[in-house]
Scaffold this motif. Structure first.
Motif, PDB file in Angstrom:
ATOM      1  N   VAL A  58       0.877  -1.167   0.000  1.00  0.00           N
ATOM      2  CA  VAL A  58       0.000   0.000   0.000  1.00  0.00           C
ATOM      3  C   VAL A  58       0.916   1.219   0.000  1.00  0.00           C
ATOM      4  N   VAL A  59       0.647   2.135  -0.904  1.00  0.00           N
ATOM      5  CA  VAL A  59       1.408   3.378  -1.001  1.00  0.00           C
ATOM      6  C   VAL A  59       0.499   4.466  -0.444  1.00  0.00           C
ATOM      7  N   TYR A  60       1.026   5.224   0.523  1.00  0.00           N
ATOM      8  CA  TYR A  60       0.187   6.247   1.137  1.00  0.00           C
ATOM      9  C   TYR A  60       0.995   7.519   1.386  1.00  0.00           C
ATOM     10  N   ASP A  61       0.301   8.635   1.296  1.00  0.00           N
ATOM     11  CA  ASP A  61       0.923   9.946   1.457  1.00  0.00           C
ATOM     12  C   ASP A  61       0.689  10.455   2.872  1.00  0.00           C
ATOM     13  N   PHE A  92      -8.888  -1.275   0.582  1.00  0.00           N
ATOM     14  CA  PHE A  92      -8.388   0.090   0.664  1.00  0.00           C
ATOM     15  C   PHE A  92      -8.286   0.646  -0.747  1.00  0.00           C
ATOM     16  N   LYS A  93      -8.792   1.863  -0.917  1.00  0.00           N
ATOM     17  CA  LYS A  93      -8.813   2.481  -2.238  1.00  0.00           C
ATOM     18  C   LYS A  93      -8.099   3.831  -2.183  1.00  0.00           C
ATOM     19  N   PRO A  94      -7.575   4.285  -3.320  1.00  0.00           N
ATOM     20  CA  PRO A  94      -6.971   5.617  -3.342  1.00  0.00           C
ATOM     21  C   PRO A  94      -7.944   6.657  -2.787  1.00  0.00           C
ATOM     22  N   GLY A  95      -7.430   7.505  -1.922  1.00  0.00           N
ATOM     23  CA  GLY A  95      -8.240   8.533  -1.287  1.00  0.00           C
ATOM     24  C   GLY A  95      -8.690   8.173   0.118  1.00  0.00           C
ATOM     25  N   ASP A  96      -8.625   6.885   0.492  1.00  0.00           N
ATOM     26  CA  ASP A  96      -9.001   6.479   1.848  1.00  0.00           C
ATOM     27  C   ASP A  96      -7.998   7.035   2.852  1.00  0.00           C
ATOM     28  N   GLU A  97      -8.510   7.614   3.929  1.00  0.00           N
ATOM     29  CA  GLU A  97      -7.644   8.038   5.026  1.00  0.00           C
ATOM     30  C   GLU A  97      -7.412   6.823   5.908  1.00  0.00           C
ATOM     31  N   VAL A  98      -6.146   6.544   6.213  1.00  0.00           N
ATOM     32  CA  VAL A  98      -5.799   5.346   6.966  1.00  0.00           C
ATOM     33  C   VAL A  98      -4.854   5.658   8.121  1.00  0.00           C
ATOM     34  N   LEU A  99      -4.899   4.781   9.112  1.00  0.00           N
ATOM     35  CA  LEU A  99      -3.918   4.760  10.187  1.00  0.00           C
ATOM     36  C   LEU A  99      -3.115   3.495   9.974  1.00  0.00           C
ATOM     37  N   VAL A 100      -1.810   3.633   9.806  1.00  0.00           N
ATOM     38  CA  VAL A 100      -0.935   2.500   9.516  1.00  0.00           C
ATOM     39  C   VAL A 100       0.049   2.331  10.666  1.00  0.00           C
ATOM     40  N   LYS A 116      -0.546  -3.245  11.249  1.00  0.00           N
ATOM     41  CA  LYS A 116      -1.991  -3.009  11.331  1.00  0.00           C
ATOM     42  C   LYS A 116      -2.322  -1.826  10.442  1.00  0.00           C
ATOM     43  N   ILE A 117      -3.445  -1.918   9.752  1.00  0.00           N
ATOM     44  CA  ILE A 117      -3.924  -0.790   8.941  1.00  0.00           C
ATOM     45  C   ILE A 117      -5.433  -0.719   9.085  1.00  0.00           C
ATOM     46  N   GLU A 118      -5.918   0.487   9.249  1.00  0.00           N
ATOM     47  CA  GLU A 118      -7.355   0.674   9.372  1.00  0.00           C
ATOM     48  C   GLU A 118      -7.751   2.021   8.779  1.00  0.00           C
ATOM     49  N   THR A 119      -8.981   2.081   8.282  1.00  0.00           N
ATOM     50  CA  THR A 119      -9.475   3.362   7.808  1.00  0.00           C
ATOM     51  C   THR A 119      -9.746   4.232   9.032  1.00  0.00           C
ATOM     52  N   VAL A 120      -9.631   5.537   8.857  1.00  0.00           N
ATOM     53  CA  VAL A 120      -9.811   6.463   9.967  1.00  0.00           C
ATOM     54  C   VAL A 120     -11.209   6.330  10.570  1.00  0.00           C
ATOM     55  N   ASP A 121     -12.201   6.039   9.729  1.00  0.00           N
ATOM     56  CA  ASP A 121     -13.563   5.883  10.250  1.00  0.00           C
ATOM     57  C   ASP A 121     -13.791   4.508  10.890  1.00  0.00           C
ATOM     58  N   GLY A 122     -12.767   3.635  10.848  1.00  0.00           N
ATOM     59  CA  GLY A 122     -12.860   2.335  11.492  1.00  0.00           C
ATOM     60  C   GLY A 122     -13.622   1.276  10.729  1.00  0.00           C
ATOM     61  N   SER A 123     -13.970   1.571   9.469  1.00  0.00           N
ATOM     62  CA  SER A 123     -14.785   0.610   8.714  1.00  0.00           C
ATOM     63  C   SER A 123     -13.992  -0.594   8.217  1.00  0.00           C
TER      64      SER A 123
END
Length: 138
Positions: A58-61, A92-100, A116-123
């Motif tokens: 996963v590539v994330y900014d 996980f899709k481009p644009g998703d805010e994540v906690l890694v 661990k990786i999760e979307t910020v909204d916890g979904s």
């Protein structure tokens, strides 16, 4: 006739050995990553998810305090392993805010093993801490 048979056997052996050598070289340990006490949790925005062998990435900014954006690469296990852990190609899709939560590269480059990786909204959440051989997410 014996020399032709020997030549054919030698050629076949070389082909098999050379094809297996790339598989052996693809495997690596965790020595390029920091120690367990260097685990960090980073918030970012997914730029790309790559389902490839031998690993999923996963590539994330990540936006720093000064506003500069650093592109991180998170490494998972193989695609098959990640699917068995409940992760899908569309998790996980481009644009998703994540906690890694990641074990960063020892070299200081923005690369790490994802624990661990999760979307910020916890979904969506994928927690690999039990699989990482003692590495636990904070």
């Amino acid at each position: 006739m014996k020399s032709l048979r020997r030549l054919a056997l030698t050629a076949c052996t070389l082909v098999v050995c050379s094809s297996l050598s790339t598989t052996v070289l693809a495997h690596h340990g965790r020595s390029g990553y920091g120690s367990d006490d260097s685990i960090v949790t980073i918030q970012g925005v997914v730029a790309e998810v790559m389902w490839r062998n031998p690993h999923v990435f996963v590539v994330y900014d990540v936006t720093g305090d000064s506003g500069d954006v650093v592109r991180w690469m998170g490494e998972f296990s193989s695609a098959q392993t990640m699917m068995s852990e409940g992760m899908s190609r569309s998790a996980f899709k481009p644009g998703d805010e994540v906690l890694v939560t990641t074990l960063p590269a020892a070299s200081g480059t923005p690369h790490g093993l994802v624990i661990k990786i999760e979307t910020v909204d916890g979904s969506v959440s994928v927690d690999l801490s039990a699989r990482r051989g003692g590495v636990r997410a904070p």
